[in-house]
Design an enzyme around this catalytic site. Sequence first.
Site, PDB file in Angstrom:
ATOM      1  N   LYS A   1      28.097  37.099  46.903  1.00 17.78           N
ATOM      2  CA  LYS A   1      28.722  36.771  48.192  1.00 17.78           C
ATOM      3  C   LYS A   1      29.656  37.855  48.738  1.00 17.78           C
ATOM      4  O   LYS A   1      30.705  37.554  49.297  1.00 17.78           O
ATOM      5  CB  LYS A   1      29.517  35.457  48.060  1.00 17.78           C
ATOM      6  CG  LYS A   1      28.679  34.267  47.670  1.00 17.78           C
ATOM      7  CD  LYS A   1      29.484  33.012  47.511  1.00 17.78           C
ATOM      8  CE  LYS A   1      30.270  32.978  46.214  1.00 17.78           C
ATOM      9  NZ  LYS A   1      30.814  31.665  45.897  1.00 17.78           N
TER      10      LYS A   1
ATOM     11  N   ASP B   1      32.304  26.029  41.312  1.00 16.56           N
ATOM     12  CA  ASP B   1      32.562  25.039  42.381  1.00 16.56           C
ATOM     13  C   ASP B   1      31.571  23.867  42.329  1.00 16.56           C
ATOM     14  O   ASP B   1      31.926  22.732  42.660  1.00 16.56           O
ATOM     15  CB  ASP B   1      32.591  25.676  43.785  1.00 16.56           C
ATOM     16  CG  ASP B   1      31.393  26.552  44.101  1.00 16.56           C
ATOM     17  OD1 ASP B   1      30.559  26.775  43.203  1.00 16.56           O
ATOM     18  OD2 ASP B   1      31.282  27.020  45.249  1.00 16.56           O
TER      19      ASP B   1
HETATM   20  C1  GLC Z   1      27.218  31.920  44.612  1.00 16.01           C
HETATM   21  C2  GLC Z   1      27.845  31.971  43.226  1.00 16.01           C
HETATM   22  C3  GLC Z   1      27.881  30.606  42.579  1.00 16.01           C
HETATM   23  C4  GLC Z   1      28.530  29.610  43.536  1.00 16.01           C
HETATM   24  C5  GLC Z   1      27.829  29.611  44.873  1.00 16.01           C
HETATM   25  C6  GLC Z   1      28.455  28.664  45.868  1.00 16.01           C
HETATM   26  O1  GLC Z   1      25.890  31.612  44.477  1.00 16.01           O
HETATM   27  O2  GLC Z   1      27.137  32.880  42.403  1.00 16.01           O
HETATM   28  O3  GLC Z   1      28.572  30.637  41.352  1.00 16.01           O
HETATM   29  O4  GLC Z   1      28.499  28.331  42.968  1.00 16.01           O
HETATM   30  O5  GLC Z   1      27.862  30.924  45.410  1.00 16.01           O
HETATM   31  O6  GLC Z   1      29.785  28.962  46.126  1.00 16.01           O
END
Ligand code: GLC
Length: 495
Positions: free
Chosen positions: A195, A230
């Site tokens: 991200k 999360d």
């Molecule tokens: C990205 C991260 C993951 C997280 C997701 C949503 O995919 O790698 O760990 O849960 O974003 O925030």
Amino acid sequence: MGRVVVVAAVIGVATAVAVAAVVGRRFVRKWRRRAKALAIVKEVEEKCATPIAKLRQVADAMTVEMHAGLASEGGSKLKMLITYVDNLPTGDEEGLFYALDLGGTNFRVLRVQLGGKGGGIVSQEFTEVSIPPKLMVGSSSALFEYIASKLAKFVAEEGPDFQIHPGRQRELGFTFSFPVMQTSIDSGNLIKWTKGFSIDDTVGKDIVAELTKAMEKQGLDMRVTALVNDTVGTLAGGRYTDKDVIAAVILGTGTNAAYVERAQAIPKWHGLLPKSGEMVINMEWGNFRSSHLPLTEFDHALDMESLNPGEQVYEKIISGMYLGDIVRRVLCKMAEEASFFGDTVPPKLKVPFTLRTPDMSAMHHDTSADLSVVGNKLKTIFEIQDSSLESRKVVIELCNIIATRGARLAAAGMLGILKKLGKDTLNDSEGQRFVIAMDGGLYEHYDAYSKCLEDTVAELLGEVVSQNIVIQHSMDGSGIGAALLAASHSQYLEG
Ligand code: GLC
């Protein structure tokens, strides 16, 4: 006199013919451009198509990869990470706990006073802080020290509604929304950033140790008792209020899912079988890929130019960080090859990530007669002064194509999980309700997207089964969930 009239008439006719020719040429040019632009949109639509048969193939591929990822470490693009969460909140949790939720461009810190058996959440407070972009690509210590300083300030401002047991250390649930190879409930090493974060000196390091070091530097006496993704926080937060929650999905800046797995179904789990016989798995489904995914030249280009080429391919066609940029890329091609926005290509159209997904969503939902929202967005974001009503309609159509593909593929992923759990057909558990907790800004704010997702899940499951599967928005579940897990893993719990 007669000659003069004839000459004038001849000149008049010649002028009219010349004007008509110019107008005609312009008309033909405009018509050709329009046809070319529409052809580009049509091609994108065809390439992004997600008929039910394709979605079923995607769901099947997801189930296969889940099995492979559970069988061995590195057995699949899906990491299927063991979270060490084998006991989800029961409602008996009690005391004051904190959470730090880090995973996007903002982070949140919160405190929750839990009332114990039947008492629920007595009071809660939070603050949200945006992360300066330079810290997302800087050094680990700079990011964690910034976060710890805000956390220390938050604790210092605590009011009388929140009471810590005398003599006890403060305890924190740390929602860290990136892939982590956990070594226990309160430790784990970062596998990679996603991200848009890229802080090389943190990869492979214990994230809890990094945060603890920074907190100590701030003179903050606080212990991290739970490190969670999360998705795991959302699952825990959802379970606190609804015992039928079996999985959680995040659709926000990134996308991911977690679910409750039987311990016996995790061959790579060499440790002791958890007491409950269950373990929460963080799938890291953003990294899923399959030959069945409908990808376009625009997705390939976005991937190649990203900070993590070849990775998070599913995430890059589904989640909020990327949807707007896919639309921008298509519009840019239309401007370049079909002069869609006039004779020159608006320079801003070439700048990556200028079109954010919330702006795409605002355009997609524009119902005004003259599509003024689209017109204003095109003006403020890309400096396109005069867009025709017709071109605004095409922009909306494009937003719809890209959002629909994302939502339908996310629904296919959810079907993949339900298949793995045997809950996609009618069986012994007939009539029992199963809940998938959902969170994330994309799901929360992009109505057309979430509606399409829900409709597609229902379509895939069929009328009867879909009555048992509930998709539930679990607002801010990930932070509260982390605080709850900090409580259920508190150092002060007996036994
Ligand atoms: C990205 C991260 C993951 C997280 C997701 C949503 O995919 O790698 O760990 O849960 O974003 O925030």
